[in-house]
Scaffold this active site. Structure first.
Site, PDB file in Angstrom:
ATOM      1  N   ASP A 155     -75.551 105.599 -71.489  1.00  0.00           N
ATOM      2  CA  ASP A 155     -76.685 105.628 -70.562  1.00  0.00           C
ATOM      3  C   ASP A 155     -77.292 104.234 -70.503  1.00  0.00           C
ATOM      4  O   ASP A 155     -77.227 103.475 -71.469  1.00  0.00           O
ATOM      5  CB  ASP A 155     -77.724 106.662 -71.012  1.00  0.00           C
ATOM      6  N   ARG A 207     -72.221 125.391 -67.160  1.00  0.00           N
ATOM      7  CA  ARG A 207     -73.080 124.661 -68.094  1.00  0.00           C
ATOM      8  C   ARG A 207     -74.106 123.862 -67.300  1.00  0.00           C
ATOM      9  O   ARG A 207     -73.797 123.324 -66.236  1.00  0.00           O
ATOM     10  CB  ARG A 207     -72.230 123.731 -68.961  1.00  0.00           C
ATOM     11  N   HIS A 246     -69.326 107.529 -70.760  1.00  0.00           N
ATOM     12  CA  HIS A 246     -70.285 106.506 -70.326  1.00  0.00           C
ATOM     13  C   HIS A 246     -71.341 106.314 -71.404  1.00  0.00           C
ATOM     14  O   HIS A 246     -71.518 107.167 -72.269  1.00  0.00           O
ATOM     15  CB  HIS A 246     -70.969 106.920 -69.013  1.00  0.00           C
ATOM     16  N   HIS A 304     -70.580 108.791 -74.539  1.00  0.00           N
ATOM     17  CA  HIS A 304     -70.492 110.255 -74.516  1.00  0.00           C
ATOM     18  C   HIS A 304     -69.833 110.740 -73.227  1.00  0.00           C
ATOM     19  O   HIS A 304     -69.720 109.994 -72.257  1.00  0.00           O
ATOM     20  CB  HIS A 304     -71.870 110.901 -74.728  1.00  0.00           C
TER      21      HIS A 304
HETATM   22  C1  LIG Z   1     -82.115 106.261 -64.541  1.00  0.00           C
HETATM   23  C2  LIG Z   1     -80.862 106.475 -64.278  1.00  0.00           C
HETATM   24  C3  LIG Z   1     -79.805 106.661 -65.296  1.00  0.00           C
HETATM   25  C4  LIG Z   1     -78.603 107.024 -64.504  1.00  0.00           C
HETATM   26  C5  LIG Z   1     -78.842 106.209 -63.306  1.00  0.00           C
HETATM   27  C6  LIG Z   1     -80.292 106.544 -62.966  1.00  0.00           C
HETATM   28  O1  LIG Z   1     -80.883 105.659 -62.082  1.00  0.00           O
HETATM   29  C7  LIG Z   1     -80.354 107.955 -62.413  1.00  0.00           C
HETATM   30  C8  LIG Z   1     -79.134 108.750 -62.748  1.00  0.00           C
HETATM   31  C9  LIG Z   1     -78.630 108.525 -64.142  1.00  0.00           C
HETATM   32  C10 LIG Z   1     -77.209 109.010 -64.364  1.00  0.00           C
HETATM   33  C11 LIG Z   1     -77.112 110.486 -64.762  1.00  0.00           C
HETATM   34  C12 LIG Z   1     -75.648 110.857 -65.004  1.00  0.00           C
HETATM   35  C13 LIG Z   1     -74.913 109.835 -65.870  1.00  0.00           C
HETATM   36  C14 LIG Z   1     -75.222 108.401 -65.372  1.00  0.00           C
HETATM   37  C15 LIG Z   1     -74.368 107.382 -66.110  1.00  0.00           C
HETATM   38  C16 LIG Z   1     -75.086 108.388 -63.872  1.00  0.00           C
HETATM   39  O2  LIG Z   1     -74.068 108.189 -63.243  1.00  0.00           O
HETATM   40  O3  LIG Z   1     -76.302 108.701 -63.295  1.00  0.00           O
HETATM   41  C17 LIG Z   1     -76.702 108.139 -65.501  1.00  0.00           C
HETATM   42  C18 LIG Z   1     -77.233 106.764 -65.109  1.00  0.00           C
HETATM   43  C19 LIG Z   1     -77.262 105.723 -66.189  1.00  0.00           C
HETATM   44  O4  LIG Z   1     -77.643 105.998 -67.324  1.00  0.00           O
HETATM   45  O5  LIG Z   1     -76.898 104.600 -65.862  1.00  0.00           O
HETATM   46  O1  LIG Z   2     -74.709 117.271 -69.715  1.00  0.00           O
HETATM   47  C1  LIG Z   2     -74.760 116.649 -70.758  1.00  0.00           C
HETATM   48  O2  LIG Z   2     -74.696 117.187 -71.869  1.00  0.00           O
HETATM   49  C2  LIG Z   2     -74.858 115.129 -70.757  1.00  0.00           C
HETATM   50  C3  LIG Z   2     -75.402 114.568 -69.474  1.00  0.00           C
HETATM   51  C4  LIG Z   2     -75.398 113.075 -69.477  1.00  0.00           C
HETATM   52  O3  LIG Z   2     -74.689 112.444 -70.219  1.00  0.00           O
HETATM   53  C5  LIG Z   2     -76.272 112.365 -68.534  1.00  0.00           C
HETATM   54  O4  LIG Z   2     -76.957 112.999 -67.698  1.00  0.00           O
HETATM   55  O5  LIG Z   2     -76.296 111.106 -68.631  1.00  0.00           O
HETATM   56 FE   LIG Z   3     -75.308 110.365 -70.276  1.00  0.00          FE
END
Ligand SMILES: C=C1C[C@]23C[C@@]1(O)CC[C@H]2[C@@]12CCC[C@@](C)(C(=O)O1)[C@H]2[C@@H]3C(=O)O
Ligand SMILES: O=C(O)CCC(=O)C(=O)O
Ligand SMILES: [Fe+2]
Length: 349
Positions: A233, A298, A231, A288
């Site tokens: 961010d 982890r 994904h 990533h």
């Molecule tokens: C601010 C944010 C980024 C995120 C979506 C969120 O609202 C809160 C959770 C975040 C996260 C963390 C894990 C990976 C990710 C892709 C997900 O599924 O939830 C990211 C979201 C993002 O960057 O879109």
């Molecule tokens: O755990 C990690 O190293 C990456 C986590 C991550 O990609 C995320 O929280 O968006």
């Molecule tokens: Fe991420």
């Protein structure tokens, strides 16, 4: 004050995409969590071979924030990798260690206790699977806890009389991370020659921030499992603390999946979709993923930093034609929640 949570309200997930598996004492990998080359095509023939990581292969740059040339090094890293490791970042080691310990305590609780803070369908915060779960054919070997603003609502459900310590530490962490993210953002906006007017929000109180605690349990079949699927961010910048266990990988054209080896006292920074949009695609958004290990658990702590929810992202001040239409931060988060990998192309001009 509106927060990022607003963007998830109209995006209701089914409970199977929220409630994590009880990972304790599983002798083998359930089919629901098995990933194979045949059912995913985003691995480019370099499927997670965590145990075989080649330590000698080149990885993302290491940048010292005290280096007088830091801004240009950061600009170059954002253009080439969309990620870098950062040392001398100014975040107290004790604070990082404290938050890591809180994450360990939280995820080691019995499942029933963690489920008291379960994320609701249509919400962004609380305990559960990653928001991106519905976009993949198999489940991930992962548990998460998402915090936007004060964590007290969920923390009180888990620890009715004992939530204060967790909340204090997380709030301190959010403040420190915001300051660091602001330093990085000021540099990026200066490199992009963004006007004073469009930079005014940096340093203000209504930015969109979120903290994500991640847990990847040890896994009986790591080569067939996925910690966090590929994904980008959604943020402007993500600042990540990872424990001393490998797993994070960044995709680089021509190289494939490149491991980001943990370094003590170092944070990993990656650029997200919002910076990619704002920079008119000059800065990458790093693709990533996270792989898992047979015997090691982890943990990671991610801080996502984005402009205020109503800020209009438009690739202005660029010398070439805009590659994206103007969108507010809220609109983009909401498109990403619904369409995930298609979000950038949906706003392309
Ligand atoms: C601010 C944010 C980024 C995120 C979506 C969120 O609202 C809160 C959770 C975040 C996260 C963390 C894990 C990976 C990710 C892709 C997900 O599924 O939830 C990211 C979201 C993002 O960057 O879109
Ligand atoms: O755990 C990690 O190293 C990456 C986590 C991550 O990609 C995320 O929280 O968006
Ligand atoms: Fe991420």
């Amino acid at each position: 004050m509106e927060t990022l949570s607003e963007a998830y309200k109209e995006h209701t997930l089914h409970l199977r995409h929220i409630i994590p598996l009880d990972f304790s004492s599983l002798p083998s990998l359930p089919d629901s969590h098995a990933w194979s080359l045949s059912n995913d095509d985003y691995n480019n023939n370099t499927f997670p071979f965590n145990d075989d990581d080649d330590a000698s292969s080149s990885s993302i740059p290491m940048i010292d924030l005290m280096d007088p040339n830091a801004m240009h090094l950061i600009g170059h890293a954002c253009e080439t990798w969309g990620a870098f490791q950062l040392k001398n970042h100014g975040i107290p080691f004790g604070l990082i260690e404290g938050v890591e310990q809180e994450a360990k305590n939280l995820f080691s609780l019995p499942t029933q206790q963690k489920l008291k803070a379960l994320r609701s369908p249509g919400a962004a915060t609380g305990y559960g699977r990653a928001q991106i779960s519905p976009f993949f054919p198999s489940f991930m070997w992962h548990e998460g806890f998402t915090i936007i603003g004060s964590p007290s609502h969920h923390a009180k459900k888990i620890w009715p009389t004992d939530f204060q310590h967790f909340c204090d530490l997380i709030e301190k962490y959010e403040k420190q991370m915001k300051i660091l993210a602001e330093r990085l953002t000021k540099m990026a906006l200066e490199l992009l020659e963004i006007s004073e007017e469009k930079r005014k929000w940096v340093g203000g109180n209504n930015i969109s921030g979120a903290v994500q605690l991640n847990f990847y349990p040890s896994c009986p079949e790591p080569k067939r499992a996925m910690g966090l699927a590929p994904h980008t961010d959604t943020s402007l910048f993500t600042i990540l603390h990872q424990t001393q266990t490998t797993g994070l990988q960044i995709f680089k054209e021509g190289k494939g999946w490149v491991p980001v080896h943990p370094n003590p006292n170092t944070l990993v920074v990656n650029t997200g979709d919002l910076l990619h949009i704002m920079s008119n695609a000059r800065f990458r958004c790093a693709l990533h993923r996270v792989t898992v290990n047979r015997s090691r658990k982890r943990y990671s702590v991610a801080y996502f930093y984005s402009p205020p929810i109503d800020y209009v992202l438009s690739p202005l001040n660029v010398h070439s034609a805009a590659r994206f239409r103007a969108v507010t931060v809220k609109e983009y988060f909401s498109i990403k929640a619904k369409k995930f990998g298609e979000a950038l192309s949906l706003i392309s001009t």
